[in-house]
Design a protein around this motif. Structure first.
Motif, PDB file in Angstrom:
ATOM      1  N   GLY A 254       0.806  -1.210   0.000  1.00 26.00           N
ATOM      2  CA  GLY A 254       0.000   0.000   0.000  1.00 26.00           C
ATOM      3  C   GLY A 254       0.837   1.257   0.000  1.00 26.00           C
ATOM      4  O   GLY A 254       0.429   2.283   0.533  1.00 26.00           O
ATOM      5  N   GLY A 255       2.042   1.183  -0.594  1.00 23.64           N
ATOM      6  CA  GLY A 255       2.926   2.329  -0.670  1.00 23.64           C
ATOM      7  C   GLY A 255       3.827   2.509   0.529  1.00 23.64           C
ATOM      8  O   GLY A 255       4.746   3.340   0.504  1.00 23.64           O
ATOM      9  N   ASN A 256       3.612   1.739   1.588  1.00 21.71           N
ATOM     10  CA  ASN A 256       4.421   1.854   2.809  1.00 21.71           C
ATOM     11  C   ASN A 256       5.416   0.707   2.900  1.00 21.71           C
ATOM     12  O   ASN A 256       5.066  -0.455   2.636  1.00 21.71           O
ATOM     13  N   GLU A 257       6.648   1.032   3.267  1.00 24.21           N
ATOM     14  CA  GLU A 257       7.680   0.003   3.389  1.00 24.21           C
ATOM     15  C   GLU A 257       7.370  -0.889   4.575  1.00 24.21           C
ATOM     16  O   GLU A 257       7.127  -0.419   5.679  1.00 24.21           O
ATOM     17  N   LYS A 258       7.374  -2.190   4.335  1.00 24.04           N
ATOM     18  CA  LYS A 258       7.024  -3.175   5.361  1.00 24.04           C
ATOM     19  C   LYS A 258       8.249  -3.933   5.861  1.00 24.04           C
ATOM     20  O   LYS A 258       8.388  -4.189   7.048  1.00 24.04           O
ATOM     21  N   PHE A 259       9.151  -4.297   4.928  1.00 27.70           N
ATOM     22  CA  PHE A 259      10.380  -4.997   5.279  1.00 27.70           C
ATOM     23  C   PHE A 259      11.521  -4.460   4.421  1.00 27.70           C
ATOM     24  O   PHE A 259      11.318  -4.101   3.260  1.00 27.70           O
ATOM     25  N   SER A 260      12.714  -4.440   5.006  1.00 27.97           N
ATOM     26  CA  SER A 260      13.928  -4.113   4.267  1.00 27.97           C
ATOM     27  C   SER A 260      14.924  -5.240   4.483  1.00 27.97           C
ATOM     28  O   SER A 260      15.136  -5.680   5.621  1.00 27.97           O
ATOM     29  N   ILE A 261      15.523  -5.727   3.388  1.00 25.50           N
ATOM     30  CA  ILE A 261      16.466  -6.843   3.459  1.00 25.50           C
ATOM     31  C   ILE A 261      17.817  -6.388   2.928  1.00 25.50           C
ATOM     32  O   ILE A 261      17.920  -5.930   1.785  1.00 25.50           O
ATOM     33  N   VAL A 262      18.840  -6.499   3.757  1.00 21.15           N
ATOM     34  CA  VAL A 262      20.213  -6.204   3.349  1.00 21.15           C
ATOM     35  C   VAL A 262      21.009  -7.504   3.438  1.00 21.15           C
ATOM     36  O   VAL A 262      20.944  -8.220   4.443  1.00 21.15           O
ATOM     37  N   ARG A 263      21.754  -7.814   2.381  1.00 21.36           N
ATOM     38  CA  ARG A 263      22.451  -9.091   2.286  1.00 21.36           C
ATOM     39  C   ARG A 263      23.966  -8.908   2.429  1.00 21.36           C
ATOM     40  O   ARG A 263      24.502  -7.863   2.099  1.00 21.36           O
ATOM     41  N   ASP A 264      24.618  -9.950   2.909  1.00 20.31           N
ATOM     42  CA  ASP A 264      26.067  -9.978   3.022  1.00 20.31           C
ATOM     43  C   ASP A 264      26.579 -11.249   2.355  1.00 20.31           C
ATOM     44  O   ASP A 264      26.307 -12.358   2.837  1.00 20.31           O
ATOM     45  N   ASN A 265      27.277 -11.086   1.235  1.00 20.12           N
ATOM     46  CA  ASN A 265      27.877 -12.211   0.510  1.00 20.12           C
ATOM     47  C   ASN A 265      26.830 -13.167  -0.055  1.00 20.12           C
ATOM     48  O   ASN A 265      27.139 -14.327  -0.335  1.00 20.12           O
ATOM     49  N   LEU A 266      25.610 -12.700  -0.190  1.00 16.28           N
ATOM     50  CA  LEU A 266      24.547 -13.456  -0.841  1.00 16.28           C
ATOM     51  C   LEU A 266      24.115 -12.640  -2.051  1.00 16.28           C
ATOM     52  O   LEU A 266      23.371 -11.662  -1.918  1.00 16.28           O
ATOM     53  N   ASN A 267      24.581 -13.021  -3.219  1.00 21.22           N
ATOM     54  CA  ASN A 267      24.455 -12.158  -4.390  1.00 21.22           C
ATOM     55  C   ASN A 267      23.118 -12.247  -5.112  1.00 21.22           C
ATOM     56  O   ASN A 267      22.817 -11.395  -5.953  1.00 21.22           O
ATOM     57  N   GLU A 268      22.317 -13.275  -4.798  1.00 22.92           N
ATOM     58  CA  GLU A 268      21.061 -13.447  -5.513  1.00 22.92           C
ATOM     59  C   GLU A 268      19.856 -13.267  -4.584  1.00 22.92           C
ATOM     60  O   GLU A 268      19.959 -13.462  -3.366  1.00 22.92           O
ATOM     61  N   VAL A 269      18.734 -12.925  -5.208  1.00 23.01           N
ATOM     62  CA  VAL A 269      17.456 -12.811  -4.501  1.00 23.01           C
ATOM     63  C   VAL A 269      16.414 -13.578  -5.306  1.00 23.01           C
ATOM     64  O   VAL A 269      16.193 -13.287  -6.486  1.00 23.01           O
TER      65      VAL A 269
END
Length: 323
Positions: A254-269
């Motif tokens: 709904g336009g609002n950020e719910k989760f943020s994911i920052v990765r370390d040494n994991l190059n794919e999503v």
């Protein structure tokens, strides 16, 4: 009343110990739970070291787990955060892992609980534990005879799950305990709970290359547009984010950020949602319209293989912030 000049003053209150994170083992020694003084909590099954619950301070669940998920150790859990190792999906053309079942054995093996550690924050009111870290271990001695025969490499895994105030971190250390080199893939298969998939958009994957596993030929490669990703059909894609692992991938609703994911040494999503037909085809997916309330955004090293020589180690992880 006589005023006594040397009457005793009131005793000062003795400060009590700062509140601590509580860690318990339940369900016949099959589940580890942790609760911070501020109310955030997690639950982790020793089977697969699978996180099956992550709640914020108000008790709101952040992960989606199927109502039909098996949590008795009979099969991999549908939902939460299963750990994928040493192969993502199946790899019939990769000799070393070709005999392994889908997503390998880590999510279907019983891990050892190695203990907890905490950190304290003096900046918060009353002090107390600011986070709690739970460590889990897996080695060949934990594997079934079938898994050991299918993948006889010598290895050691340490999986750390850290619950903080408003965030959840997962990290994996992989070590080659033998002399011969071997290769692996790994993934943190996170099922996020959302209110309505129709209102969800994912940012951080713009202008990124991806493999689409649902197209013909399978998989086909493409580059995502500059717009955010929305989900309106069955989706199974492996992205290589253009911003690299340091750039956050966000789930908005709904336009609002719910989760943020920052990765370390994991190059794919990996982004996955089975949609209506896919949900109906999965026996352990319930309710069948549950695809409307979940989205998998999975941090991993799954494009190609990570090679470890004898004695070498590798580490990767993610930090998820709930907003």
């Amino acid at each position: 009343m006589v005023d006594r000049p040397k009457k005793p003053s009131a005793l000062s209150a003795t400060p009590g110990p700062a509140p601590q994170a509580q860690v318990t083992i339940s369900h016949s020694n099959n589940r580890v739970a942790a609760v911070l003084p501020t109310g955030e909590s997690i639950e982790v099954l020793l089977f697969g070291a699978t996180i099956v619950s992550w709640k914020d301070a108000k008790g709101v669940e952040k992960l989606w787990v199927s109502e039909a998920a098996k949590t008795d150790g009979s099969k991999a859990v549908r939902g939460g955060v299963p750990v994928v190792f040493p192969v993502f999906g199946t790899a019939p053309d990769h000799a070393a892992t070709s005999k392994l079942p889908q997503h390998g054995f880590a999510r279907t093996s019983r891990w050892e609980f190695l203990g907890k550690s905490t950190s304290e924050s003096s900046s918060t009111s009353g002090g107390g534990d600011d986070s709690v870290k739970l460590d889990f271990g897996l080695s060949p001695s934990n594997l079934s005879e079938e898994s050991r025969k299918a993948w006889p490499s010598e290895f050691g895994l340490i999986y750390s799950v850290t619950l903080g105030r408003g965030n959840l971190s997962t990290s994996l250390v992989v070590r080659n305990e033998g002399d011969a080199a071997w290769e692996f893939q790994t993934l943190m298969h996170t099922y996020f709970r959302v209110g309505d998939i129709a209102k969800v958009e994912i940012t951080g994957l713009e202008k990124s290359q991806y493999l689409d596993k649902l197209t013909t030929p399978i998989p086909s490669t493409a580059t995502s547009p500059s717009s955010t990703l929305t989900i309106a059909k069955a989706t199974d894609r492996v992205y290589s984010p253009a911003g690299g692992p340091e750039a956050p991938v966000a789930i908005k609703e709904g336009g609002n950020e719910k989760f943020s994911i920052v990765r370390d040494n994991l190059n794919e999503v990996v982004v996955w949602n089975p949609w209506e037909a896919g949900a109906k085809s999965l026996a352990d997916f319930a309710p069948k319209d549950g695809y409307k309330e979940m989205i998998c955004v999975e941090a991993g090293a799954v494009k190609g293989w990570v090679k470890l020589e004898g004695g070498e180690s590798w580490e990767g992880g993610q930090i998820i912030t709930a907003l």
